[in-house]
Design an enzyme around this catalytic site. Structure first.
Site, PDB file in Angstrom:
ATOM      1  N   PRO A 130       0.708  -1.115  -0.077  1.00  0.00           N
ATOM      2  CA  PRO A 130      -0.101  -0.018  -0.142  1.00  0.00           C
ATOM      3  C   PRO A 130       0.728   1.167   0.118  1.00  0.00           C
ATOM      4  CG  PRO A 130      -1.141  -1.493   1.537  1.00  0.00           C
ATOM      5  CD  PRO A 130       0.324  -2.147   1.112  1.00  0.00           C
ATOM      6  N   GLY A 131       2.061   1.434   0.730  1.00  0.00           N
ATOM      7  CA  GLY A 131       2.846   2.609   0.645  1.00  0.00           C
ATOM      8  C   GLY A 131       4.207   2.373  -0.059  1.00  0.00           C
TER       9      GLY A 131
ATOM     10  N   GLU B 161      10.132  -8.893 -17.695  1.00  0.00           N
ATOM     11  CA  GLU B 161       8.760  -8.450 -17.556  1.00  0.00           C
ATOM     12  C   GLU B 161       8.412  -7.249 -18.311  1.00  0.00           C
ATOM     13  OE1 GLU B 161       5.930  -6.625 -13.820  1.00  0.00           O
ATOM     14  OE2 GLU B 161       7.631  -7.753 -13.350  1.00  0.00           O
TER      15      GLU B 161
ATOM     16  N   ARG C  69     -17.765   1.964 -42.359  1.00  0.00           N
ATOM     17  CA  ARG C  69     -18.738   3.227 -41.715  1.00  0.00           C
ATOM     18  C   ARG C  69     -18.637   3.919 -42.933  1.00  0.00           C
ATOM     19  NH1 ARG C  69     -22.757   4.739 -38.389  1.00  0.00           N
ATOM     20  NH2 ARG C  69     -22.321   6.729 -37.501  1.00  0.00           N
TER      21      ARG C  69
ATOM     22  N   GLN D 122     -10.316   7.313 -31.865  1.00  0.00           N
ATOM     23  CA  GLN D 122     -11.141   8.571 -32.418  1.00  0.00           C
ATOM     24  C   GLN D 122     -11.670   8.169 -33.881  1.00  0.00           C
ATOM     25  OE1 GLN D 122     -11.589  11.181 -30.519  1.00  0.00           O
ATOM     26  NE2 GLN D 122     -12.199  12.679 -32.295  1.00  0.00           N
TER      27      GLN D 122
ATOM     28  N   GLY E 138     -15.392   7.202 -33.696  1.00  0.00           N
ATOM     29  CA  GLY E 138     -16.330   8.174 -33.278  1.00  0.00           C
ATOM     30  C   GLY E 138     -16.767   7.678 -32.194  1.00  0.00           C
TER      31      GLY E 138
ATOM     32  N   GLY F 195       4.839  -2.838 -13.943  1.00  0.00           N
ATOM     33  CA  GLY F 195       6.103  -3.139 -14.269  1.00  0.00           C
ATOM     34  C   GLY F 195       7.380  -2.202 -14.135  1.00  0.00           C
ATOM     35  N   GLY F 196       6.855  -0.892 -13.483  1.00  0.00           N
ATOM     36  CA  GLY F 196       7.818   0.211 -13.336  1.00  0.00           C
ATOM     37  C   GLY F 196       7.064   1.340 -14.381  1.00  0.00           C
TER      38      GLY F 196
END
Length: 385
Positions: A129-130, A248, A274, A342, A345, A369-370
């Site tokens: 957590p920290g 990794e 489209r 984008q 749409g 992973g950094g």
């Protein structure tokens, strides 16, 4: 651009994986996304396919020494189909190498056969957590018992991928106090059974993406871990983490390139179908120019990733190499997928279209992973700065 890293054997493997995805993954994937968890039996099916034991010696039921290219093919085909195998890549591509490199012969006999079949899945618990990127600040402790038979594990972890679908968890814990001149000293890797007494699952965290893979909080309260489950040498865990993080980060770069490539294909298909003002969106100059820009960036990224895969196969991938691949790869993927969304749409924002899922899934790649900022620090250090 023509790629040259794959042989016909790799392409045959690609066909097998694509067929597996069609039959065993796509029919169930939307439900796995809703459940935030893939079916546990998926990994046993992958084990039967022979892809859970990459690099596991044949004597333990694995495939023996294997090029990373096979795992790259799986990543590419998953992206092409806009699906995932849950935390398969974490277990096989990230955590298993720790065992391959540091497990004793006795540990290999104990763990490898069931890993190769998919009956044992792996996760790794680093982040707290920290404590995020600063692994030297880990506070989870593992104290050796008075009789020297086991460690007593106490602490908490967060953002742990795949824990609920894993039988073994590699936990990074402090076994000795840090030295005044070396904060990294004193960390060790312990392989902990997830059904151990005192091993508790906290919240299953709700994410904006990667929803078919569970992400969890974990807590350890006086968990007894046999000394036989110490991976490698005590207090040397940080050096093991440093060596394995290159793979990794390469894997994240491979994934970034694969998803960006898929995004271009999805956007191309959508814009060709489209109609706007009676004309296909793909016929507009803006559409052509945007996709041309995306294709060029991804071609450059693909060349970089392919070289990284070759270096990994040769055992020559450095921490700086991997950092460059992850930094460039994830930043390119973010730009490309955003542009491709984008072009869809309003429909690009709808989860029924795969581009929306790619958009949500990709954002975290610049964090886990950094972070991109940590990658820049590693690269700068390699430059002597």
């Amino acid at each position: 651009m023509k790629r040259s890293i794959y042989s016909q054997e790799h392409e045959d493997f690609r066909s097998m994986i694509a067929d597996f995805i069609t039959k065993e993954v796509k029919p169930h994937f939307e439900q796995w996304e809703r459940d935030n968890l893939v079916d546990r039996d998926l990994f046993r099916k992958l084990g039967a396919l022979g892809v859970m034991g990459f690099d596991v010696p044949e004597e333990y039921g694995g495939s023996g020494a294997t090029s990373y290219k096979y795992q790259a093919v799986i990543t590419e085909e998953s992206a092409r189909a806009a699906v995932s195998f849950g935390h398969f890549g974490v277990s096989t591509g990230i955590v298993l190498p720790y065992l391959l490199n540091h497990a004793s012969d006795e540990q290999k006999k104990r763990w490898f056969p069931s890993i190769a079949t998919g009956d044992t899945m792996l996760c790794i618990a680093m982040t707290e957590p920290g404590t995020g990127s600063d692994l030297a600040g880990i506070r989870t402790t593992a104290k050796l018992s008075a009789d020297g038979t086991h460690y007593v594990l106490n602490g908490a972890k967060t953002f742990i991928t795949g824990a609920r679908n894993s039988e073994l968890c590699v936990v990074v814990a402090r076994t000795s106090p840090a030295r005044a001149d070396d904060r990294r000293f004193g960390l060790s890797l312990l392989v902990v059974a997830t059904d151990s007494e005192g091993f508790e699952f906290g919240r299953k965290l709700e994410k904006i993406g990667l929803r078919s893979s569970d992400t969890n909080e974990l807590s350890f309260t006086d968990v007894r871990v046999p000394v036989e489950n110490l991976l490698g040498e005590q207090d040397r865990g940080f050096s093991y983490l440093g060596r394995n993080l290159a793979r990794e980060r390469l894997q994240i770069g491979v994934g970034a390139c694969a998803t960006a490539t898929a995004a271009i294909q999805f956007a191309k298909e959508y814009t060709q179908q489209r109609q706007v003002f009676g004309t296909a969106v793909a016929s507009f100059q803006n559409t052509k120019f945007v996709l041309a820009e995306c294709a060029t960036e991804v071609a450059a990224l693909q060349a970089m990733v392919d070289q990284g895969v070759e270096l990994d196969d040769a055992g020559e991938l450095t921490a700086a190499d991997a950092a460059k691949i992850k930094l460039f790869g994830t930043e390119v993927a973010g730009r490309v997928i955003d542009k491709c969304l984008q072009l869809h749409g309003g429909y690009g924002y709808m989860l029924e279209y795969p581009i929306a899922r790619l958009y949500a899934d990709t954002r975290v790649s610049r964090i886990y992973g950094g972070t991109s900022e940590v990658m820049k620090t590693i690269i700068a250090k390699d430059l002597g700065l």
